[in-house]
Design a protein around this motif. Structure first.
Motif, short mmCIF file in Angstrom:
data_model
loop_
_atom_site.label_atom_id
_atom_site.label_comp_id
_atom_site.label_asym_id
_atom_site.label_seq_id
_atom_site.Cartn_x
_atom_site.Cartn_y
_atom_site.Cartn_z
N ASP A 115 0.19 5.64 -6.80
CA ASP A 115 -0.60 5.61 -5.55
C ASP A 115 -0.59 4.27 -4.84
O ASP A 115 -1.61 3.83 -4.30
CB ASP A 115 -2.05 6.03 -5.83
CG ASP A 115 -2.20 7.49 -6.15
OD1 ASP A 115 -1.36 8.28 -5.67
OD2 ASP A 115 -3.14 7.86 -6.88
N THR A 166 5.80 -8.09 2.42
CA THR A 166 6.30 -6.72 2.27
C THR A 166 7.82 -6.72 2.20
O THR A 166 8.41 -6.04 1.36
CB THR A 166 5.82 -5.84 3.43
OG1 THR A 166 4.40 -5.89 3.50
CG2 THR A 166 6.27 -4.40 3.26
N SER A 217 4.11 6.51 -4.01
CA SER A 217 3.38 6.21 -2.79
C SER A 217 3.51 7.38 -1.84
O SER A 217 4.54 8.06 -1.80
CB SER A 217 3.95 4.95 -2.13
OG SER A 217 3.27 4.68 -0.92
N ASN A 218 2.48 7.61 -1.06
CA ASN A 218 2.54 8.62 -0.01
C ASN A 218 2.98 8.01 1.32
O ASN A 218 3.09 8.71 2.31
CB ASN A 218 1.17 9.29 0.18
CG ASN A 218 0.84 10.20 -0.97
OD1 ASN A 218 1.73 10.77 -1.59
ND2 ASN A 218 -0.43 10.34 -1.27
N LEU A 219 3.23 6.70 1.31
CA LEU A 219 3.58 6.00 2.55
C LEU A 219 5.08 5.73 2.63
O LEU A 219 5.69 5.34 1.63
CB LEU A 219 2.86 4.65 2.62
CG LEU A 219 1.35 4.65 2.65
CD1 LEU A 219 0.83 3.22 2.64
CD2 LEU A 219 0.85 5.39 3.87
N PRO A 220 5.66 5.88 3.81
CA PRO A 220 7.05 5.43 3.98
C PRO A 220 7.07 3.90 3.96
O PRO A 220 6.05 3.25 4.22
CB PRO A 220 7.43 5.97 5.36
CG PRO A 220 6.15 6.18 6.07
CD PRO A 220 5.11 6.47 5.02
N GLY A 266 -0.43 1.89 -1.93
CA GLY A 266 -0.73 2.07 -0.52
C GLY A 266 -1.93 2.95 -0.25
O GLY A 266 -2.39 3.04 0.88
N GLU A 306 8.04 1.80 5.99
CA GLU A 306 7.63 1.18 7.25
C GLU A 306 6.12 0.91 7.31
O GLU A 306 5.67 0.06 8.07
CB GLU A 306 8.01 2.06 8.45
CG GLU A 306 9.48 2.35 8.59
CD GLU A 306 9.96 3.48 7.68
OE1 GLU A 306 9.27 4.50 7.54
OE2 GLU A 306 11.04 3.31 7.08
N GLU A 307 5.35 1.65 6.53
CA GLU A 307 3.89 1.49 6.57
C GLU A 307 3.35 0.59 5.45
O GLU A 307 2.15 0.37 5.36
CB GLU A 307 3.22 2.86 6.52
CG GLU A 307 3.50 3.69 7.76
CD GLU A 307 2.84 5.06 7.72
OE1 GLU A 307 1.80 5.22 7.04
OE2 GLU A 307 3.38 5.98 8.36
N TRP A 308 4.22 0.06 4.61
CA TRP A 308 3.76 -0.77 3.51
C TRP A 308 3.15 -2.09 3.99
O TRP A 308 2.33 -2.68 3.30
CB TRP A 308 4.88 -1.03 2.52
CG TRP A 308 5.16 0.13 1.61
CD1 TRP A 308 4.94 1.45 1.85
CD2 TRP A 308 5.71 0.07 0.30
NE1 TRP A 308 5.33 2.22 0.78
CE2 TRP A 308 5.81 1.38 -0.19
CE3 TRP A 308 6.14 -0.97 -0.51
CZ2 TRP A 308 6.30 1.68 -1.45
CZ3 TRP A 308 6.65 -0.68 -1.76
CH2 TRP A 308 6.72 0.64 -2.23
N GLU A 317 0.98 -2.48 6.19
CA GLU A 317 -0.46 -2.27 6.31
C GLU A 317 -1.16 -2.47 4.97
O GLU A 317 -2.30 -2.92 4.92
CB GLU A 317 -0.75 -0.86 6.83
CG GLU A 317 -0.26 -0.64 8.24
CD GLU A 317 -0.33 0.82 8.66
OE1 GLU A 317 -1.16 1.57 8.11
OE2 GLU A 317 0.45 1.20 9.54
N THR A 318 -0.49 -2.16 3.88
CA THR A 318 -1.05 -2.32 2.54
C THR A 318 -0.99 -3.77 2.10
O THR A 318 -1.94 -4.28 1.50
CB THR A 318 -0.28 -1.44 1.53
OG1 THR A 318 -0.44 -0.07 1.92
CG2 THR A 318 -0.81 -1.62 0.12
#
Length: 137
Positions: A54, A102, A85-88, A56, A90-92, A94-95
């Motif tokens: 999990d 990143t 992760s459920n995120l692509p 992100g 490109e959205e890491w 944000e995490t």
């Protein structure tokens, strides 16, 4: 799937660790505060497979993101790390907070990488629906 991989490796006597990203970061921050971070890092470096689940799901603090980056860097080319992760990618950012951190993290992770992209309904949701349907009969 991750738990099955961990179980198979454990049956062969190989050390495996399975932890959520949030719990791992929390544990590393506690270890840092208690002056036992190096000990924890050494322990995690010894496992053949570290599964971080999990990633992100919960945004990391700057310190948490840096600790996670440090751990992944220490394991780079020394042990296998499986991340869910459920995120692509490109959205890491944000995490992890910054594009630089990143990018460096993804550089290490993607160097020797196999990506399993799984799209579809949640197996948990399917199990719940099956239970409800069975109860209605």
């Amino acid at each position: 799937m991750c738990r099955a991989a961990a179980g198979a490796m454990r049956q062969k006597g190989l050390p495996v660790a399975f932890v959520t990203a949030a719990a791992l970061v929390h544990e590393m921050m506690e270890a840092r505060d208690e002056k036992r971070l190096l000990q924890l890092q050494r322990k995690l470096a010894k496992v053949n497979l570290l599964i971080i689940d999990d990633l992100g799901f919960v945004p990391q603090s700057k310190t948490g993101a840096e600790l996670l980056f440090e751990l992944i860097s220490q394991r780079y080319e020394r042990g296998s790390t499986l991340i869910t992760s459920n995120l692509p990618f490109e959205e890491w950012t944000e995490t992890f907070g910054t594009g630089r951190l990143t990018g460096a993290l993804l550089d290490r992770l993607t160097h020797h990488l196999n990506i399993l992209e799984m799209n579809g309904e949640s197996y948990r949701l399917n199990q719940s629906r099956a239970r409800l349907a069975a109860a209605d009969k």
